[in-house]
Design an enzyme around this catalytic site. Structure first.
Site, PDB file in Angstrom:
ATOM      1  N   LYS A  15       0.818  -1.223   0.000  1.00  0.00           N
ATOM      2  CA  LYS A  15       0.000   0.000   0.000  1.00  0.00           C
ATOM      3  C   LYS A  15       0.841   1.256   0.000  1.00  0.00           C
ATOM      4  O   LYS A  15       0.578   2.192  -0.743  1.00  0.00           O
ATOM      5  CB  LYS A  15      -0.910   0.055   1.229  1.00  0.00           C
ATOM      6  CG  LYS A  15      -2.131  -0.809   1.156  1.00  0.00           C
ATOM      7  CD  LYS A  15      -3.170  -0.403   2.194  1.00  0.00           C
ATOM      8  CE  LYS A  15      -2.634  -0.395   3.621  1.00  0.00           C
ATOM      9  NZ  LYS A  15      -2.231  -1.715   4.112  1.00  0.00           N
ATOM     10  N   ARG A  90      -9.830   1.884   9.063  1.00  0.00           N
ATOM     11  CA  ARG A  90      -9.328   0.572   9.450  1.00  0.00           C
ATOM     12  C   ARG A  90     -10.359  -0.236  10.228  1.00  0.00           C
ATOM     13  O   ARG A  90     -10.065  -1.358  10.635  1.00  0.00           O
ATOM     14  CB  ARG A  90      -8.119   0.758  10.350  1.00  0.00           C
ATOM     15  CG  ARG A  90      -6.925  -0.053   9.801  1.00  0.00           C
ATOM     16  CD  ARG A  90      -5.711   0.542  10.268  1.00  0.00           C
ATOM     17  NE  ARG A  90      -4.532  -0.222  10.321  1.00  0.00           N
ATOM     18  CZ  ARG A  90      -3.415   0.198   9.737  1.00  0.00           C
ATOM     19  NH1 ARG A  90      -3.403   1.275   8.991  1.00  0.00           N
ATOM     20  NH2 ARG A  90      -2.312  -0.481   9.916  1.00  0.00           N
ATOM     21  N   ARG A 129      10.887  -6.780   5.231  1.00  0.00           N
ATOM     22  CA  ARG A 129      10.935  -5.343   5.520  1.00  0.00           C
ATOM     23  C   ARG A 129      11.520  -5.108   6.917  1.00  0.00           C
ATOM     24  O   ARG A 129      12.243  -4.142   7.147  1.00  0.00           O
ATOM     25  CB  ARG A 129       9.522  -4.744   5.432  1.00  0.00           C
ATOM     26  CG  ARG A 129       9.506  -3.234   5.622  1.00  0.00           C
ATOM     27  CD  ARG A 129       8.141  -2.665   5.325  1.00  0.00           C
ATOM     28  NE  ARG A 129       7.223  -2.829   6.434  1.00  0.00           N
ATOM     29  CZ  ARG A 129       5.920  -2.538   6.388  1.00  0.00           C
ATOM     30  NH1 ARG A 129       5.378  -2.095   5.274  1.00  0.00           N
ATOM     31  NH2 ARG A 129       5.158  -2.699   7.436  1.00  0.00           N
ATOM     32  N   ARG A 135      11.619  -1.445  11.416  1.00  0.00           N
ATOM     33  CA  ARG A 135      10.460  -0.806  12.034  1.00  0.00           C
ATOM     34  C   ARG A 135      10.113  -1.499  13.336  1.00  0.00           C
ATOM     35  O   ARG A 135      10.130  -2.732  13.412  1.00  0.00           O
ATOM     36  CB  ARG A 135       9.260  -0.902  11.083  1.00  0.00           C
ATOM     37  CG  ARG A 135       8.785   0.429  10.594  1.00  0.00           C
ATOM     38  CD  ARG A 135       7.710   0.277   9.557  1.00  0.00           C
ATOM     39  NE  ARG A 135       6.420  -0.117  10.126  1.00  0.00           N
ATOM     40  CZ  ARG A 135       5.278  -0.011   9.472  1.00  0.00           C
ATOM     41  NH1 ARG A 135       5.251   0.479   8.248  1.00  0.00           N
ATOM     42  NH2 ARG A 135       4.153  -0.395  10.038  1.00  0.00           N
ATOM     43  N   ARG A 146      -0.766  -7.764  14.009  1.00  0.00           N
ATOM     44  CA  ARG A 146      -1.303  -6.801  13.032  1.00  0.00           C
ATOM     45  C   ARG A 146      -2.140  -7.511  11.974  1.00  0.00           C
ATOM     46  O   ARG A 146      -3.171  -6.993  11.534  1.00  0.00           O
ATOM     47  CB  ARG A 146      -0.159  -6.015  12.379  1.00  0.00           C
ATOM     48  CG  ARG A 146       0.397  -4.940  13.329  1.00  0.00           C
ATOM     49  CD  ARG A 146       1.772  -4.472  12.926  1.00  0.00           C
ATOM     50  NE  ARG A 146       1.823  -3.913  11.605  1.00  0.00           N
ATOM     51  CZ  ARG A 146       2.889  -3.989  10.802  1.00  0.00           C
ATOM     52  NH1 ARG A 146       3.982  -4.617  11.197  1.00  0.00           N
ATOM     53  NH2 ARG A 146       2.860  -3.437   9.630  1.00  0.00           N
TER      54      ARG A 146
HETATM   55  P1  AMP Z   1       0.617   1.292   9.068  1.00  0.00           P
HETATM   56  O1  AMP Z   1       1.860   2.028   8.720  1.00  0.00           O
HETATM   57  O2  AMP Z   1      -0.582   1.721   8.244  1.00  0.00           O
HETATM   58  O3  AMP Z   1       0.792  -0.193   9.091  1.00  0.00           O
HETATM   59  O4  AMP Z   1       0.246   1.717  10.570  1.00  0.00           O
HETATM   60  C1  AMP Z   1       1.125   1.462  11.639  1.00  0.00           C
HETATM   61  C2  AMP Z   1       0.364   1.484  12.955  1.00  0.00           C
HETATM   62  O5  AMP Z   1      -0.243   2.772  13.156  1.00  0.00           O
HETATM   63  C3  AMP Z   1      -0.799   0.504  13.056  1.00  0.00           C
HETATM   64  O6  AMP Z   1      -0.381  -0.808  13.431  1.00  0.00           O
HETATM   65  C4  AMP Z   1      -1.663   1.156  14.126  1.00  0.00           C
HETATM   66  O7  AMP Z   1      -1.101   0.976  15.404  1.00  0.00           O
HETATM   67  C5  AMP Z   1      -1.520   2.632  13.781  1.00  0.00           C
HETATM   68  N1  AMP Z   1      -2.558   3.064  12.815  1.00  0.00           N
HETATM   69  C6  AMP Z   1      -2.361   3.458  11.527  1.00  0.00           C
HETATM   70  N2  AMP Z   1      -3.532   3.793  10.951  1.00  0.00           N
HETATM   71  C7  AMP Z   1      -4.488   3.603  11.889  1.00  0.00           C
HETATM   72  C8  AMP Z   1      -5.909   3.744  11.906  1.00  0.00           C
HETATM   73  N3  AMP Z   1      -6.575   4.147  10.813  1.00  0.00           N
HETATM   74  N4  AMP Z   1      -6.557   3.471  13.059  1.00  0.00           N
HETATM   75  C9  AMP Z   1      -5.910   3.077  14.163  1.00  0.00           C
HETATM   76  N5  AMP Z   1      -4.579   2.888  14.210  1.00  0.00           N
HETATM   77  C10 AMP Z   1      -3.873   3.147  13.093  1.00  0.00           C
END
Ligand code: AMP
Length: 190
Positions: A15, A90, A129, A135, A146
């Site tokens: 993404k 989400r 990754r 990360r 996740r």
């Molecule tokens: P991502 O980079 O999109 O995988 O997001 C990393 C982390 O940020 C996720 O595992 C959540 O802890 C938090 N996060 C990102 N977007 C959201 C969202 N829309 N709602 C809640 N937590 C989020």
């Protein structure tokens, strides 16, 4: 057409990579909630301190925090003509909140674009990754969590968008350029 889009798909489906490419081609900002959270954690802001306990274990940040942040971001001038949301919504409550935010701003969502990928493939990509980027939330336990959160809370939102006639799905397996072209074709086809 205008490009008010959300990009859906499991962690590791590509993404982030595709959002940056699509944003460039469509001339709209890519807005990643995960990136905004990471920047705030790195910068030591109050928001960063609030969200770190959730992001570090792969849990969703509370909707009240996330929704307010997205509402502010979408009201900024650069998002007036379009945007590409990556990582939001989400869960179904966020789907409803996004609808309210966009209603208040006067323009509905044009499309929800889902990048589909096999769970085994995305797990492997995330582990790779982890080695490359280090990360904090790319350890094996957190990755597993996740993916569970995705299956339980995020995957169901595809059906919601399908029912609203907004969903298009694109196979995320393959060459990066190829996937970008597939996505652009899916966004254009109306
Ligand atoms: P991502 O980079 O999109 O995988 O997001 C990393 C982390 O940020 C996720 O595992 C959540 O802890 C938090 N996060 C990102 N977007 C959201 C969202 N829309 N709602 C809640 N937590 C989020």
């Amino acid at each position: 057409m205008s490009a008010r889009l959300v990009l859906l798909g499991p962690p590791g489906a590509g993404k982030g990579t595709q959002a940056a490419r699509l944003a460039e081609r469509l001339q709209v900002p890519a807005i990643s909630t995960g990136d905004i959270f990471r920047a705030n954690i790195k910068g030591g802001t109050e928001l960063g301190r609030t969200v770190q306990e959730y992001t570090s274990r792969g849990a969703l940040v509370p909707d009240s925090v996330t929704n307010a942040m997205v509402r502010d971001r979408l009201a900024q001038a650069d998002a007036a003509e379009g945007f590409l949301l990556d990582g939001y919504p989400r869960n179904t409550a966020q789907v409803d909140e996004l609808e309210r935010i966009l209603a208040d701003l006067g323009h509905p969502l044009d499309r929800a674009v889902e990048i589909t990928a096999d769970p085994d493939v995305v797990t492997q990509r995330l582990l790779r990754r982890a080695e490359l980027e280090g990360r904090e939330d790319d350890t094996e336990d957190v990755i597993r969590h996740r993916l569970d959160v995705y299956a339980e809370q995020t995957a169901p939102i595809s059906d919601v968008y399908a029912q609203r006639g907004l969903l298009v799905q694109v196979d995320g397996i393959g060459d990066v350029d190829e996937v970008t072209e597939r996505l652009l074709a899916a966004i254009d086809a109306r």
